[in-house]
Motif scaffolding. Structure first.
Motif, short mmCIF file in Angstrom:
data_model
loop_
_atom_site.label_atom_id
_atom_site.label_comp_id
_atom_site.label_asym_id
_atom_site.label_seq_id
_atom_site.Cartn_x
_atom_site.Cartn_y
_atom_site.Cartn_z
N GLU A 1 0.98 -1.28 0.08
CA GLU A 1 -0.08 -0.21 0.08
C GLU A 1 0.88 1.37 0.08
N ALA A 2 2.13 1.23 0.73
CA ALA A 2 2.97 2.17 0.80
C ALA A 2 3.41 2.56 -0.55
N TYR A 3 3.77 1.37 -1.37
CA TYR A 3 4.25 1.56 -2.67
C TYR A 3 3.32 2.32 -3.70
N GLU A 4 1.86 1.86 -3.59
CA GLU A 4 0.89 2.45 -4.37
C GLU A 4 0.70 3.86 -4.08
N ILE A 5 0.91 4.40 -2.99
CA ILE A 5 0.59 5.81 -2.78
C ILE A 5 1.82 6.43 -3.29
N SER A 6 3.08 6.13 -3.12
CA SER A 6 4.23 6.73 -3.30
C SER A 6 4.57 6.70 -4.93
N GLN A 7 4.06 5.66 -5.64
CA GLN A 7 4.27 5.55 -7.16
C GLN A 7 3.11 6.58 -7.81
N ALA A 8 1.97 6.96 -6.95
CA ALA A 8 0.95 7.75 -7.52
C ALA A 8 1.41 9.01 -7.83
N THR A 9 2.27 9.65 -7.14
CA THR A 9 2.81 10.89 -7.59
C THR A 9 4.22 11.01 -8.20
N ASN A 10 4.69 9.94 -8.09
CA ASN A 10 6.26 9.93 -8.66
C ASN A 10 6.59 8.85 -9.69
N THR A 11 6.98 9.15 -10.85
CA THR A 11 7.38 8.07 -11.87
C THR A 11 8.23 7.27 -11.48
N PHE A 12 9.29 7.69 -10.92
CA PHE A 12 10.60 7.07 -10.61
C PHE A 12 10.94 7.24 -9.22
N PRO A 13 10.05 6.79 -8.22
CA PRO A 13 10.53 6.76 -6.59
C PRO A 13 12.05 6.49 -6.38
N GLU A 14 12.18 5.10 -6.86
CA GLU A 14 13.54 4.69 -6.15
C GLU A 14 14.66 5.50 -6.57
N ILE A 15 14.57 6.26 -7.79
CA ILE A 15 15.47 7.17 -8.36
C ILE A 15 15.75 8.36 -7.53
N CYS A 16 14.41 8.88 -7.27
CA CYS A 16 14.50 10.05 -6.32
C CYS A 16 14.90 9.93 -4.88
N LEU B 1 23.85 6.47 -8.35
CA LEU B 1 22.59 6.07 -8.92
C LEU B 1 23.07 4.89 -9.82
N GLU B 2 22.92 3.49 -9.34
CA GLU B 2 23.25 2.33 -10.18
C GLU B 2 22.62 2.42 -11.51
N LYS B 3 23.28 1.91 -12.29
CA LYS B 3 22.95 1.81 -13.84
C LYS B 3 21.61 0.90 -14.00
N ASP B 4 21.79 0.01 -13.37
CA ASP B 4 20.72 -1.23 -13.43
C ASP B 4 19.22 -0.81 -13.01
N VAL B 5 19.43 0.37 -12.16
CA VAL B 5 18.20 0.78 -11.56
C VAL B 5 17.46 1.62 -12.61
N VAL B 6 18.43 2.39 -13.39
CA VAL B 6 17.77 3.23 -14.55
C VAL B 6 17.28 2.43 -15.54
N MET C 1 20.57 10.64 -16.14
CA MET C 1 20.37 9.53 -15.13
C MET C 1 21.46 8.52 -15.72
N THR C 2 21.72 8.45 -17.06
CA THR C 2 22.28 7.29 -17.59
C THR C 2 23.88 7.62 -17.52
N TYR C 3 24.17 8.87 -18.27
CA TYR C 3 25.77 9.30 -18.63
C TYR C 3 26.02 10.35 -17.92
N GLY C 4 25.57 11.11 -16.79
CA GLY C 4 25.78 12.09 -15.91
C GLY C 4 26.17 11.75 -14.59
N ILE C 5 25.15 11.28 -13.92
CA ILE C 5 25.20 10.96 -12.69
C ILE C 5 26.00 9.81 -12.23
N PRO C 6 27.08 9.74 -11.43
CA PRO C 6 27.88 8.50 -11.52
C PRO C 6 27.10 7.23 -10.67
#
Ligand SMILES: Cc1cc2nc3c(=O)[nH]c(=O)nc-3n(C[C@H](O)[C@H](O)[C@H](O)COP(=O)(O)OP(=O)(O)OC[C@H]3O[C@@H](n4cnc5c(N)ncnc54)[C@H](O)[C@@H]3O)c2cc1C
Ligand code: SF4
Length: 477
Positions: A80-95, A196-201, A187-192
């Motif tokens: 349920e926490a995930y459902e609420i979190s993803q409702a407003t953020n496209t990439f919550p694990e990245i933010c 931000l792990e690349k497999d996450v992107v 997110m892929t080529y700038g941020i180290p």
């Protein structure tokens, strides 16, 4: 696990006090950003006082419903926490990984403001969504109904991708064009990868592809295909090209070998971590190993460069900044991390020139802070006679980014830009002066943050869907 008591009472300040500089040390950072156990997340989430004045939420650009997903996490109701979190953020694990939380949600947490240390909101957000991925709760946004309208998005960074995700879920035909060979933008080529792990992107890109979004990579709009051709192919166009023109120095010797741009240095390092062949890295040109590195600049890109150089095995890493620590534009948390890792900051110092055809040193001018300028910021002034040479085998220029001249590059004078070269777009809908052409992210704001690009992308998508509803297209569903 011993249940941690919930912190129920906090004294609320009558007015929000001035933000204090965060005091996080590396040990705290590791604890927050390292592998987060369920107990840790629940413990942190349980520290939220549910204060009822969620400054955290109002200072999150996406207005994430933080108190609710913290409460659900504390109660172990993660899905349920995930459902609420993803409702407003496209990439919550990245933010959760890379937002400068000390300037956004966490810096405004009332528990932080009352002196008890912030709830580590970003880490909990990351934990919730990483768990959702592990549990298979994150599903591609395959629409239930296909629509005929098509959208061409130029730029596969967070702004473009957030818009693509929403529009595709609504059934539109979405094509994303990018001049790089991989999607993800900075997110892929700038941020180290250590931030931000690349497999996450990459798993996000895969998920968008699985939803039916069409990616056209190695496609430089303005060269490979014209802007007009993109407009001709699609009902709507979103420009999400970011800002890539590196600011340069005007100093003698700046063209010497061994003086490189931050974006080239970081891109080479990121490409290497994908296993790509990177001749400039292998030749040593963009590799800091065993070198004396001097990074010029005081923003987050400079911090990424110094921390990457440490990881590549530089023999020394110095960061030259013309103001003092208190006036650095970069996140104080990032500065603290860099200091902990062994970066030597040379405050109040500016480059005057460079020695050697192949760089051997930076001629440094010592500065002091003088009278405040029109913006209220103290201007750096040169201290005469205090120059010296800082030895260097490689110098990285991290002085910020500006927009490319898109109207000229794209032969589109009707695309209106501001005096800074950023695209003019409506504040709410993000539509430009050209009907049905939108612009989002850094190309509108100037160099900014992933979370702001996501917000723009989502708002532009909403505006397109609203337009379709008004014209009857969406209402017909
Ligand atoms: C080194 C570095 C570190 C950063 N660290 C952080 C951080 O820790 N946290 C944070 O929140 N933000 C960080 N940022 C800022 C953040 O990455 C940006 O604000 C964000 O990525 C902007 O998103 P965007 O979608 O507008 O553009 P971008 O992410 O820049 O994506 C734009 C895309 O458009 C493509 N493109 C450009 N021109 C064309 C063209 N003509 N044709 C086709 N494609 C084109 C580019 O190839 C790119 O893929 C960092 C930035 C840098 C440079
Ligand atoms: S998106 Fe960023 S600012 Fe918003 S809650 Fe998450 S970490 Fe905080």
């Amino acid at each position: 696990m011993a249940k941690q008591p919930m912190l129920k009472f906090v004294s609320l300040p009558k007015e929000m006090p001035q933000k204090r500089p965060p005091t996080l040390r590396k040990a705290d950072f590791d604890e927050i950003y390292g592998e987060y156990a369920r107990e840790k997340a629940a413990e942190q989430a349980g520290r939220c006082s549910q204060c009822g004045v969620p400054y955290c939420q109002s200072h999150c650009p996406l207005h994430n419903n933080i108190p609710d997903w913290l409460k659900l996490t504390a109660e172990g109701r993660l899905q349920e926490a995930y459902e609420i979190s993803q409702a407003t953020n496209t990439f919550p694990e990245i933010c959760g990984r890379i937002c400068p939380q000390d300037r956004l949600c966490e810096g405004n947490c009332v528990i932080e403001q009352s002196g008890h240390g912030t709830v580590t909101i970003g880490s909990v957000e990351k934990y919730i969504t990483d768990t959702a991925w592990d549990q298979g709760w994150v599903k591609p946004g395959i629409p239930s109904v296909e629509r005929a309208e098509s959208v061409g998005i130029i730029g596969a960074g967070p702004g473009g991708l957030a818009a693509a995700d929403m529009l595709r879920r609504a059934g539109l035909q979405v094509t994303v064009y990018d001049r790089y060979d991989r999607a993800g933008g900075l997110m892929t080529y700038g941020i180290p990868g250590f931030k931000l792990e690349k497999d996450v992107v990459m798993r996000r890109i895969q998920q968008l592809e699985d939803a039916g979004i069409n990616f056209v990579v190695n496609c430089n709009v303005g060269e490979t295909i014209s802007f007009d051709a993109i407009r001709g192919k699609h009902d709507f166009v979103i420009i999400a090209t970011g800002v890539y023109k590196s600011r340069d120095l005007n100093a003698p010797g700046v063209g010497a070998d061994g003086i490189v741009r931050a974006i080239d240095y970081l891109t080479a390092s990121n490409r290497k971590s994908f296993g790509d062949e990177v001749p400039e890295f292998d030749s040593g040109e963009l590799n800091a190993k065993d070198k004396r590195i001097v990074v010029i600049g005081g923003g987050d890109t400079a911090m990424d460069c110094v921390r990457t150089a440490i990881r590549q095995g530089a023999s020394s890493v110095k960061c030259l900044y013309r103001r003092d620590k208190a006036n650095m534009p970069g996140s104080q948390r990032e500065v603290a991390n860099a200091e902990e890792e062994g970066v030597d900051f040379v405050w109040l110092s500016a480059p005057k020139g460079f020695a050697g055809d192949k760089v051997e040193g930076v001629m440094v001018q010592k500065m002091r802070l003088g009278q405040p300028d029109a913006t209220g910021r103290q201007s750096p002034e040169v201290i005469e006679g205090a120059d010296y040479v800082e030895g260097a085998d490689m110098v990285i220029k991290a002085l910020g980014f500006e927009p490319e001249d898109l109207p000229t590059l794209w032969g589109a004078p009707e695309l209106e830009v501001t005096r800074w070269g950023t695209i003019k777009a409506n504040f709410r809908t993000h539509e430009t002066q050209i009907p049905d052409v939108y612009a989002v992210g850094d190309i509108v704001r100037g160099a900014s943050l992933v979370v702001w690009a996501i917000r723009d992308g989502r708002e532009a998508a909403e505006a397109i869907l609203e337009k379709l509803a008004v014209s009857g297209a969406v209402a017909a569903e």
